[in-house]
Design a protein around this motif. Structure first.
Motif, PDB file in Angstrom:
ATOM      1  N   ASP A  59       0.851  -1.184   0.000  1.00 45.77           N
ATOM      2  CA  ASP A  59       0.000   0.000   0.000  1.00 45.77           C
ATOM      3  C   ASP A  59       0.891   1.239   0.000  1.00 45.77           C
ATOM      4  OD1 ASP A  59      -1.719   2.217   0.867  1.00 45.77           O
ATOM      5  OD2 ASP A  59      -3.214   0.646   1.192  1.00 45.77           O
ATOM      6  N   THR A  81      -0.079   3.735   3.226  1.00 42.86           N
ATOM      7  CA  THR A  81       0.270   3.324   4.591  1.00 42.86           C
ATOM      8  C   THR A  81       1.616   2.614   4.673  1.00 42.86           C
ATOM      9  OG1 THR A  81      -0.895   1.220   4.294  1.00 42.86           O
ATOM     10  CG2 THR A  81      -2.169   3.085   5.139  1.00 42.86           C
ATOM     11  N   HIS A  82       2.211   2.284   3.527  1.00 45.14           N
ATOM     12  CA  HIS A  82       3.497   1.579   3.464  1.00 45.14           C
ATOM     13  C   HIS A  82       3.418   0.209   4.142  1.00 45.14           C
ATOM     14  CE1 HIS A  82       5.920   5.586   2.958  1.00 45.14           C
ATOM     15  NE2 HIS A  82       5.009   5.383   1.996  1.00 45.14           N
ATOM     16  N   GLU A  83       2.256  -0.413   4.062  1.00 42.54           N
ATOM     17  CA  GLU A  83       2.063  -1.730   4.667  1.00 42.54           C
ATOM     18  C   GLU A  83       2.157  -2.805   3.596  1.00 42.54           C
ATOM     19  OE1 GLU A  83      -1.589  -1.857   6.769  1.00 42.54           O
ATOM     20  OE2 GLU A  83      -0.959  -0.433   8.328  1.00 42.54           O
ATOM     21  N   THR A 106       1.120  -6.727   2.766  1.00 40.97           N
ATOM     22  CA  THR A 106       0.264  -7.858   3.135  1.00 40.97           C
ATOM     23  C   THR A 106       0.540  -9.014   2.192  1.00 40.97           C
ATOM     24  OG1 THR A 106      -1.528  -6.979   1.757  1.00 40.97           O
ATOM     25  CG2 THR A 106      -1.547  -6.405   4.107  1.00 40.97           C
TER      26      THR A 106
END
Length: 390
Positions: free
Chosen positions: A227, A230-232, A234
């Motif tokens: 993402d 958000t720099h996430e 998954t």
């Protein structure tokens, strides 16, 4: 009304003569083709044998496998050139032995003398087309697949078309590194999705090791999503992929004209047309599949200059050289127009057939200038020449 026998005699006055010329032409054609292919194959094998034998476990079987894949390409590539040489040799031999003079003395025109060679050229052109569709396309695909894998020994069979594909689905840009087919399932390798917002700004990047189409839907496997907001990161083992693009479109986008048959290439173009994608490049190659073998039909016309006229004082050698110059000019023009068609500069039909029709006119012009047009000029001179003693 003319019966069938009378109609046949209008075109082929003598079956014996036709069989004699066809047999002479085909004998020379196959002799030159075998010799030329053997020499070129030996030179090509000497240039690539080091790479083939560098693979682990390579032996003499690898060399034979390479020859079995490369030889059909050489044969297909040099069939028109061999047809030119065979036609020149046949007509020069007939002229040198005064057989053309005998044919003309019996009332045969230049066109009827060349007709048996046209029949032989038609046999060559039809055989060339069938050979391309049944042998050469498979050899091209297998050889390129083998070369891409470093001439590896015990390589599994190719899974079908491959190649990088870019498509745009709504706001998402999709990159596929390779497309293959395993049984009835289309598999996309190394899929990358670039999700964008309404302004075209990147929102997220999704990478999957592969995706396949089954039961009317796509599924991504080994999925990693990043993402951008958000720099996430998954990770999912698999997830559904709402992609409207059909598997046939991916296969059509990766099709290589030299690797597929005539009907398969037409089917791929129709799939691309359904999605509104351009098909001019493929259409040029599609038409070239017919125009390439048809070029053998021109060779009797381009080489006809070697058949007519006296052969003393080196005239025959000059005529043979002129015929070869016409043939080479055709090959240069044909390759040039094909390149223009593949780059989209020239329309597909013009790129494939313009050299054929251009040199068809040139061939007829040469015949009328050197043979058909000479008789009226000679007759006119005889009429204007005063008779001795008048």
């Amino acid at each position: 009304m003319l019966d069938r026998r009378t109609l046949r005699r209008l075109f082929v006055p003598s079956r014996t003569l036709a069989r004699y010329m066809v047999r002479m032409h085909l004998g020379r054609f196959f002799g030159i083709l075998i010799g030329l292919t053997a020499v070129l194959q030996m030179l090509d094998l000497l240039a690539t044998s080091d790479e083939i034998m560098a693979a682990e476990g390579a032996n003499w079987v690898s060399l034979l496998s390479y020859v079995s894949m490369r030889a059909p390409q050489l044969i297909s590539q040099f069939v028109p050139f061999t047809a030119l040489l065979a036609t020149l040799l046949t007509l020069a031999t007939l002229n040198q032995h005064s057989e053309v003079v005998v044919m003309k003395a019996s009332g045969l025109s230049a066109h009827r003398i060349l007709l048996p060679l046209g029949i032989a050229s038609f046999i060559i052109a039809a055989s060339h087309f069938l050979f391309n569709e049944t042998v050469v396309v498979k050899a091209n695909a297998d050889l390129e697949y083998w070369q891409d894998n470093g001439y590896a020994v015990d390589l599994p069979p190719s899974a079908g078309p491959s190649g990088r594909v870019w498509i745009k689905e709504h706001k998402t840009v999709v990159l596929v590194e390779a497309v293959s087919q395993i049984r009835n399932r289309v598999v996309l390798d190394k899929v990358s999705l670039f999700e964008r917002d309404d302004k075209g700004k990147l929102e997220a990047m999704v990478h999957a090791d592969f995706a396949w189409y089954q039961d009317g839907r796509w599924t991504l496997h080994e999925v990693r999503r990043f993402d951008a907001g958000t720099h996430e990161m998954t990770i999912h083992p698999s997830q559904p992929w709402d992609l409207e693009t059909r598997p046939e479109r991916f296969q059509a986008l990766t099709v290589k004209p030299d690797h597929v048959s005539f009907p398969k290439l037409w089917q791929s173009m129709q799939e691309l047309k359904k999605d509104g994608l351009p098909t001019a490049r493929l259409m040029a190659s599609f038409l070239q599949k017919m125009a390439g073998p048809a070029s053998s039909l021109l060779m009797p016309l381009l080489a006809a200059v070697a058949a007519f006229g006296v052969h003393r004082a080196g005239n025959l050698v000059i005529r043979v050289v002129f015929g070869m110059a016409l043939g080479f000019s055709f090959f240069v023009a044909d390759n040039f127009m094909l390149a223009m068609g593949e780059f989209g500069v020239a329309p597909p039909f013009l790129a494939a057939w313009a050299p054929f029709f251009l040199f068809l006119v040139v061939g007829y012009a040469v015949i009328f200038h050197t043979e058909e047009g000479r008789l009226p000029r000679k007759a006119k001179k005889l009429q204007e020449k005063p008779i001795a003693g008048e």
